[in-house]
Design a protein around this motif. Structure first.
Motif, PDB file in Angstrom:
ATOM      1  N   VAL A 116     122.159  19.510 -87.468  1.00 20.17           N
ATOM      2  CA  VAL A 116     122.074  18.199 -88.378  1.00 20.17           C
ATOM      3  C   VAL A 116     123.215  17.375 -87.613  1.00 20.17           C
ATOM      4  CG1 VAL A 116     122.590  17.101 -90.619  1.00 20.17           C
ATOM      5  CG2 VAL A 116     121.481  19.432 -90.280  1.00 20.17           C
ATOM      6  N   GLU A 117     122.692  15.978 -87.458  1.00 15.39           N
ATOM      7  CA  GLU A 117     123.454  15.106 -86.751  1.00 15.39           C
ATOM      8  C   GLU A 117     123.906  13.920 -87.915  1.00 15.39           C
ATOM      9  OE1 GLU A 117     122.388  14.025 -83.249  1.00 15.39           O
ATOM     10  OE2 GLU A 117     121.538  15.612 -82.479  1.00 15.39           O
ATOM     11  N   LYS A 118     125.353  13.600 -87.724  1.00 11.26           N
ATOM     12  CA  LYS A 118     125.564  12.361 -88.367  1.00 11.26           C
ATOM     13  C   LYS A 118     125.041  11.113 -87.708  1.00 11.26           C
ATOM     14  CE  LYS A 118     128.170  14.041 -91.734  1.00 11.26           C
ATOM     15  NZ  LYS A 118     127.800  13.847 -93.100  1.00 11.26           N
ATOM     16  N   PRO A 119     124.696  10.248 -88.284  1.00 10.94           N
ATOM     17  CA  PRO A 119     123.990   8.889 -87.366  1.00 10.94           C
ATOM     18  C   PRO A 119     125.190   8.521 -86.563  1.00 10.94           C
ATOM     19  CG  PRO A 119     123.449   8.656 -89.673  1.00 10.94           C
ATOM     20  CD  PRO A 119     124.422   9.944 -89.725  1.00 10.94           C
ATOM     21  N   ALA A 120     125.103   8.170 -85.398  1.00 10.91           N
ATOM     22  CA  ALA A 120     125.815   7.396 -84.421  1.00 10.91           C
ATOM     23  C   ALA A 120     125.882   6.037 -84.355  1.00 10.91           C
ATOM     24  CB  ALA A 120     125.413   8.174 -83.049  1.00 10.91           C
ATOM     25  N   PHE A 121     125.038   5.340 -85.083  1.00  9.95           N
ATOM     26  CA  PHE A 121     124.939   3.799 -85.440  1.00  9.95           C
ATOM     27  C   PHE A 121     125.497   3.475 -86.830  1.00  9.95           C
ATOM     28  CE2 PHE A 121     121.047   6.095 -86.246  1.00  9.95           C
ATOM     29  CZ  PHE A 121     120.791   5.894 -87.614  1.00  9.95           C
ATOM     30  N   LYS A 122     125.795   2.154 -86.696  1.00 16.09           N
ATOM     31  CA  LYS A 122     126.348   1.689 -87.952  1.00 16.09           C
ATOM     32  C   LYS A 122     125.463   1.512 -89.004  1.00 16.09           C
ATOM     33  CE  LYS A 122     129.951  -0.611 -90.030  1.00 16.09           C
ATOM     34  NZ  LYS A 122     130.469   0.443 -91.032  1.00 16.09           N
ATOM     35  N   LEU A 123     125.702   1.894 -90.248  1.00 15.91           N
ATOM     36  CA  LEU A 123     125.081   1.891 -91.334  1.00 15.91           C
ATOM     37  C   LEU A 123     125.556   1.115 -92.390  1.00 15.91           C
ATOM     38  CD1 LEU A 123     123.766   5.454 -91.813  1.00 15.91           C
ATOM     39  CD2 LEU A 123     122.364   3.774 -90.864  1.00 15.91           C
ATOM     40  N   ASP A 124     124.557   0.563 -93.314  1.00 15.48           N
ATOM     41  CA  ASP A 124     125.085  -0.337 -94.494  1.00 15.48           C
ATOM     42  C   ASP A 124     126.148   0.452 -95.191  1.00 15.48           C
ATOM     43  OD1 ASP A 124     125.316  -1.294 -96.979  1.00 15.48           O
ATOM     44  OD2 ASP A 124     123.180  -2.086 -97.101  1.00 15.48           O
ATOM     45  N   GLU A 125     127.236   0.383 -95.221  1.00 15.47           N
ATOM     46  CA  GLU A 125     128.130   1.080 -95.942  1.00 15.47           C
ATOM     47  C   GLU A 125     127.425   1.898 -97.425  1.00 15.47           C
ATOM     48  OE1 GLU A 125     131.133   2.428 -95.271  1.00 15.47           O
ATOM     49  OE2 GLU A 125     130.520   1.351 -93.229  1.00 15.47           O
ATOM     50  N   LYS A 126     126.928   0.979 -98.135  1.00 11.28           N
ATOM     51  CA  LYS A 126     126.188   1.601 -99.383  1.00 11.28           C
ATOM     52  C   LYS A 126     125.255   2.490 -99.113  1.00 11.28           C
ATOM     53  CE  LYS A 126     123.308  -0.946-101.989  1.00 11.28           C
ATOM     54  NZ  LYS A 126     122.506  -1.912-102.728  1.00 11.28           N
ATOM     55  N   ASN A 127     124.052   2.047 -98.347  1.00  8.48           N
ATOM     56  CA  ASN A 127     123.245   3.250 -98.062  1.00  8.48           C
ATOM     57  C   ASN A 127     123.811   4.504 -97.069  1.00  8.48           C
ATOM     58  OD1 ASN A 127     121.461   1.606 -99.532  1.00  8.48           O
ATOM     59  ND2 ASN A 127     120.780   0.372 -97.808  1.00  8.48           N
ATOM     60  N   ALA A 128     124.511   4.291 -96.282  1.00  6.78           N
ATOM     61  CA  ALA A 128     125.117   5.175 -95.412  1.00  6.78           C
ATOM     62  C   ALA A 128     125.777   6.318 -96.403  1.00  6.78           C
ATOM     63  CB  ALA A 128     126.224   4.634 -94.607  1.00  6.78           C
ATOM     64  N   SER A 129     126.298   6.128 -97.469  1.00 10.45           N
ATOM     65  CA  SER A 129     126.858   7.271 -98.168  1.00 10.45           C
ATOM     66  C   SER A 129     125.757   8.064 -98.775  1.00 10.45           C
ATOM     67  CB  SER A 129     127.491   6.545 -99.413  1.00 10.45           C
ATOM     68  OG  SER A 129     126.755   5.853-100.507  1.00 10.45           O
ATOM     69  N   TYR A 130     124.451   7.641 -99.060  1.00  8.16           N
ATOM     70  CA  TYR A 130     123.531   8.741 -99.433  1.00  8.16           C
ATOM     71  C   TYR A 130     123.153   9.650 -98.525  1.00  8.16           C
ATOM     72  CZ  TYR A 130     123.145   4.747-102.793  1.00  8.16           C
ATOM     73  OH  TYR A 130     123.364   3.638-103.571  1.00  8.16           O
ATOM     74  N   LEU A 131     123.369   9.256 -97.148  1.00  5.66           N
ATOM     75  CA  LEU A 131     122.985  10.326 -96.115  1.00  5.66           C
ATOM     76  C   LEU A 131     123.916  11.306 -95.842  1.00  5.66           C
ATOM     77  CD1 LEU A 131     120.323   9.914 -94.742  1.00  5.66           C
ATOM     78  CD2 LEU A 131     121.498   8.550 -92.981  1.00  5.66           C
ATOM     79  N   ALA A 132     123.575  12.654 -95.587  1.00  5.89           N
ATOM     80  CA  ALA A 132     124.435  13.733 -95.549  1.00  5.89           C
ATOM     81  C   ALA A 132     124.175  14.011 -93.899  1.00  5.89           C
ATOM     82  CB  ALA A 132     123.962  15.088 -96.221  1.00  5.89           C
ATOM     83  N   GLY A 133     123.115  13.558 -93.338  1.00  2.00           N
ATOM     84  CA  GLY A 133     122.750  13.474 -91.917  1.00  2.00           C
ATOM     85  C   GLY A 133     121.353  13.483 -91.492  1.00  2.00           C
ATOM     86  N   ILE A 134     121.370  13.666 -90.414  1.00  2.00           N
ATOM     87  CA  ILE A 134     119.593  13.643 -89.759  1.00  2.00           C
ATOM     88  C   ILE A 134     119.374  14.994 -89.362  1.00  2.00           C
ATOM     89  CG2 ILE A 134     118.040  12.625 -88.199  1.00  2.00           C
ATOM     90  CD1 ILE A 134     119.001  10.639 -90.275  1.00  2.00           C
ATOM     91  N   GLY A 135     118.434  15.611 -90.040  1.00  2.00           N
ATOM     92  CA  GLY A 135     117.944  16.873 -89.529  1.00  2.00           C
ATOM     93  C   GLY A 135     116.743  16.978 -88.757  1.00  2.00           C
ATOM     94  N   LYS A 136     116.368  17.669 -87.825  1.00  2.00           N
ATOM     95  CA  LYS A 136     115.351  17.737 -86.923  1.00  2.00           C
ATOM     96  C   LYS A 136     114.596  19.133 -87.378  1.00  2.00           C
ATOM     97  CE  LYS A 136     118.152  16.537 -83.117  1.00  2.00           C
ATOM     98  NZ  LYS A 136     119.209  17.091 -83.323  1.00  2.00           N
ATOM     99  N   HIS A 137     113.004  18.820 -87.612  1.00  2.00           N
ATOM    100  CA  HIS A 137     112.227  19.854 -87.748  1.00  2.00           C
ATOM    101  C   HIS A 137     111.135  19.689 -86.966  1.00  2.00           C
ATOM    102  CE1 HIS A 137     110.082  23.147 -89.990  1.00  2.00           C
ATOM    103  NE2 HIS A 137     109.417  22.188 -90.179  1.00  2.00           N
ATOM    104  N   ASP A 138     110.497  20.698 -86.227  1.00  2.00           N
ATOM    105  CA  ASP A 138     109.482  20.452 -85.339  1.00  2.00           C
ATOM    106  C   ASP A 138     109.772  19.267 -84.402  1.00  2.00           C
ATOM    107  OD1 ASP A 138     108.418  22.869 -86.117  1.00  2.00           O
ATOM    108  OD2 ASP A 138     106.958  21.872 -87.437  1.00  2.00           O
ATOM    109  N   ASP A 139     108.790  18.204 -84.485  1.00  2.00           N
ATOM    110  CA  ASP A 139     108.933  17.000 -83.834  1.00  2.00           C
ATOM    111  C   ASP A 139     109.489  15.756 -84.677  1.00  2.00           C
ATOM    112  OD1 ASP A 139     108.214  18.267 -81.375  1.00  2.00           O
ATOM    113  OD2 ASP A 139     106.219  17.751 -81.703  1.00  2.00           O
ATOM    114  N   SER A 140     109.667  16.344 -85.946  1.00  2.00           N
ATOM    115  CA  SER A 140     110.116  14.984 -86.756  1.00  2.00           C
ATOM    116  C   SER A 140     111.419  15.058 -87.244  1.00  2.00           C
ATOM    117  CB  SER A 140     109.053  15.104 -87.973  1.00  2.00           C
ATOM    118  OG  SER A 140     109.470  16.267 -88.874  1.00  2.00           O
ATOM    119  N   LEU A 141     112.235  13.785 -87.523  1.00  2.00           N
ATOM    120  CA  LEU A 141     113.294  13.766 -87.903  1.00  2.00           C
ATOM    121  C   LEU A 141     113.270  13.463 -89.488  1.00  2.00           C
ATOM    122  CD1 LEU A 141     114.969  11.132 -85.372  1.00  2.00           C
ATOM    123  CD2 LEU A 141     115.088  13.826 -85.604  1.00  2.00           C
ATOM    124  N   ILE A 142     114.412  14.095 -90.272  1.00  2.00           N
ATOM    125  CA  ILE A 142     114.438  14.007 -91.645  1.00  2.00           C
ATOM    126  C   ILE A 142     115.700  13.258 -92.072  1.00  2.00           C
ATOM    127  CG2 ILE A 142     114.119  15.152 -93.818  1.00  2.00           C
ATOM    128  CD1 ILE A 142     112.346  17.274 -92.103  1.00  2.00           C
TER     129      ILE A 142
END
Length: 157
Positions: A116-142
């Protein structure tokens, strides 16, 4: 007493199970530990003067459960109800329940927390707090949701 040498201790990391849901074309992961139930779309009773992302409440086994539109919560286009629309019932740590309205429930996936990776790009502060990270499954990102953060502001009201 003879000491036994441990060769190559393998670090055992438990994979975490997520239910993958869709909002439009995007996939989001909800950690399965939080999920109490998944129900089909049903009659939602509106509650006047509530936040815009609240759609209303439902009666689930005699319990009144508030329903949140994740689309509205994330400032996406408004909900379109279809045959695949579901309400995911989340049980929080304090045992209260809340329902998330989603377009579709896809599948259960196992994700290794080490991938699981934390986004390396700047996110809107409000929406960024909802994200625990980006997970990889097969060929897709979740996009993995931080459930506590999604409902935190709600509980303060």
């Amino acid at each position: 007493m003879e000491e036994k040498e441990v060769l190559n201790p393998v670090e055992h990391v438990e994979e975490v199970q997520y239910i993958v849901v869709k909002l439009g074309d995007e996939q989001y992961g909800v950690q399965i530990d939080y999920i109490d139930n998944i129900v089909r779309m049903q009659q939602i009773t509106r509650v006047p003067k509530s936040q815009k992302y609240y759609v209303g409440v439902i009666n689930l086994r005699g319990e009144v459960v508030p329903i949140m539109s994740l689309r509205r919560r994330f400032d996406l286009e408004d909900d379109v109800y279809g045959n695949s629309t579901r309400i995911i019932i989340i049980r929080l740590e304090d045992q209260s329940m809340i329902g998330f309205l989603v377009d579709e429930v896809k599948e259960v996936v196992n994700i290794d927390p080490r991938t699981v990776e934390k986004p390396a790009f700047k996110l809107d502060e409000k929406n960024a707090s909802y994200l625990a990270g980006i997970g990889k499954h097969d060929d897709s990102l979740i996009s993995l949701l931080d459930i506590e953060a999604v409902v935190e502001e709600v509980k303060k009201v």
